[in-house]
Motif scaffolding. Structure first.
Motif: not given
Lengths: 127, 396
Positions: A2, A7, A10-13, A16, A54-60, A62
């Protein structure tokens, strides 16, 4: 795999959560495929004043949820409907090829949330 | 930030003592092991010593040790070698559903050539059934290939019993022992193992070098055409530094198995116990009997969250782990090993493998537990599958 922009998202979405008194909700994806995205919207005078995810999933998944909700806040509903997954990927400066479907989910979740808003509105007007 | 490496099943660092042993073979004793002059003879001497170290570690003769490029090559060579050499005797191979891709893909290829392959299922703790194995054997069966220990959830198969069954039925038995060497005591004669694959970098040796042990008397095709290296079975100039490193590494690893395992299992057991008590809605994958799993392995599936997200957030804390196996990361499919032990597909997406090594510490273990608890919390807060309302879990 990524880039830094992905990143960071993903790290600081941003955005949420879930808007309890929402005007539209869109939920797409499937747990057996490993990703579900849910976007809730607050809409005033056909302008999106708030969006949360709200997401259930990988870094991408999110990262695209965060970016997509960020993009549509303040936007007119008709303009938000025109947001394509490509646009989300552009803002993120690219995603690995096998993660492009995450951006498609984001586009679909927005569309579904707006459809929900529009059908609620139509129902209210019919009453 | 401290770098906490918990991915020893993917690869290990090269032990300092191993590296020291290798270094002269790059610059000083650099001769070609096939050359007749002293430079070549010195290299060959070192290779022969490594061959003896390997033989001693697994209980075979030095003439039964073939150096390869690693575990995948050894698996390919053993399985294709037997299949092609003995196809007039039969066309049936038995393996399992949880093998490494180097075995499964090799078998798939042989199926295209007309071989028939039985993929034995495993129970919910990852073990094949000896009864299934025995029932699967037909008069066409020429090879059984069952992994010694599983890379994802650590199950150690009943290898001696499998060897006994294979011998009784006069079927060759190959085992992919890439995860087992250095972690589990191995005696190929006592266990009736006919062929065994290993890879140097899984037991603190260098990458790019492995071994195929093949019992004398079993015929297989040569792997590479060319020169007469490895008793005319595998052409190509021998990788002297790598081979020397593998020899030293296997000597170190197998002389300290009990001691290393005791230390590693202590951390792993504490980790498993803490994670299970601090995080709800998880699956602890693989054998519950800790003596039947690799000492360093802990595999968990966390419900309502996705493995890659956990992996990346741990990575940001300096903690290196794997989601499923490194070979399948980047693919969107959940691990076939998790599915085969009965983990539901949506839960299998949330699988993380922690594999401890000899340099890890209790302090690191505690740090990882604390970070993991916070990360799972955070991702579950973000997950539409997990909502906590008034202290009660509600699943949507």
């Amino acid at each position: 795999m990524y880039n830094d922009k992905v990143m960071e998202a993903f790290a600081h979405p941003k955005n949420v959560g879930f808007i309890e008194d929402n005007d539209g909700v869109g939920k797409v994806g499937n747990p057996s495929c490993g990703d579900i995205m849910e976007i809730s919207l607050k809409i005033k005078d056909d302008i999106i004043v708030d969006a949360k995810f709200r997401t259930f999933g990988c870094a991408a998944a999110i990262a695209t949820s965060s970016t997509a909700t960020d993009m549509i806040i303040g936007m007119k509903v008709e303009d938000a409907l025109k947001i394509s997954n490509k646009k989300v990927v552009e803002v993120l400066e690219g995603l690995p090829p096998q993660k492009i479907h995450c951006s498609v989910l984001a586009e679909e979740a927005i569309k579904k949330a707006i459809e929900d808003y529009q059908s609620r509105k139509a129902n209210n007007q019919a009453k | 930030m401290e770098n906490i490496y918990l991915d020893h099943s993917a690869t290990t660092y090269t032990d300092r003592a191993v590296l020291e042993e290798m270094l002269p073979y790059f610059t000083e004793v650099f001769g070609n092991g096939s050359s007749q002059h002293k430079a070549g003879r010195d290299a060959l001497k070192a290779i022969d010593r490594a061959r003896e170290q390997v033989a001693k570690a697994i209980g075979c003769a030095p003439s039964e040790v073939y150096f390869t490029s690693g575990g995948s090559e050894s698996d390919n060579w053993a399985i294709k070698g037997v299949a092609h050499m003995y196809k007039s005797k039969g066309n049936h191979i038995i393996t399992s559903v949880i093998e490494h891709p180097a075995v499964i893909q090799t078998c798939k290829k042989l199926e295209k050539e007309g071989f028939e392959v039985t993929y034995l299922p495993v129970d919910n703790q990852g073990f094949i059934s000896l009864e299934d194995l025995e029932n699967a054997i037909t008069d066409k069966t020429i090879l059984i290939s069952i992994m010694f220990a599983n890379n994802e959830m650590g199950a150690i198969q009943p290898i001696s019993e499998i060897g006994k069954i294979a011998k009784e039925h006069k079927v060759y038995f190959h085992t992919d022992a890439v995860q087992a060497v250095g972690n589990v005591p191995i005696d190929v004669k006592a266990m009736n193992i006919d062929m065994l694959s290993m890879s140097g970098h899984k037991f603190y040796g260098p990458k790019g070098v492995g071994v195929l042990y093949k019992r004398n008397g079993i015929r297989i095709d040569r792997f590479m055409d060319g020169g007469e290296q490895e008793r005319n079975m595998r052409a190509g100039t021998l990788n002297t530094p790598g081979i020397v490193g593998l020899g030293k590494a296997i000597e170190l690893a197998t002389s300290n198995i009990q001691e290393n395992n005791a230390k590693i299992a202590k951390m792993r057991d504490y980790f498993v116990e803490q994670v299970q008590s601090k995080i709800d809605h998880i699956y602890f994958n693989g054998p519950k009997d800790m003596t039947k799993r690799l000492a360093g392995n802990a595999s968990f599936s966390f419900e309502f969250v996705e493995g890659e997200s956990i992996l990346m957030l741990l990575d940001m804390e300096g903690i290196r782990v794997s989601s499923g196996s490194a070979c399948s990361s980047g693919s969107l499919e959940p691990s076939y090993v998790m599915l085969s032990i009965g983990v539901p597909i949506e839960v299998a997406h949330g699988t993380i493998r922690f594999s401890f090594g000899k340099a890890n510490t209790m302090e690191q273990t505690q740090f990882v537990i604390d970070k993991l608890v916070a990360i799972i919390d955070r991702l579950r807060d973000m997950s539409p599958l997990f909502k906590q309302i008034k202290g009660e879990d509600i699943y949507v």
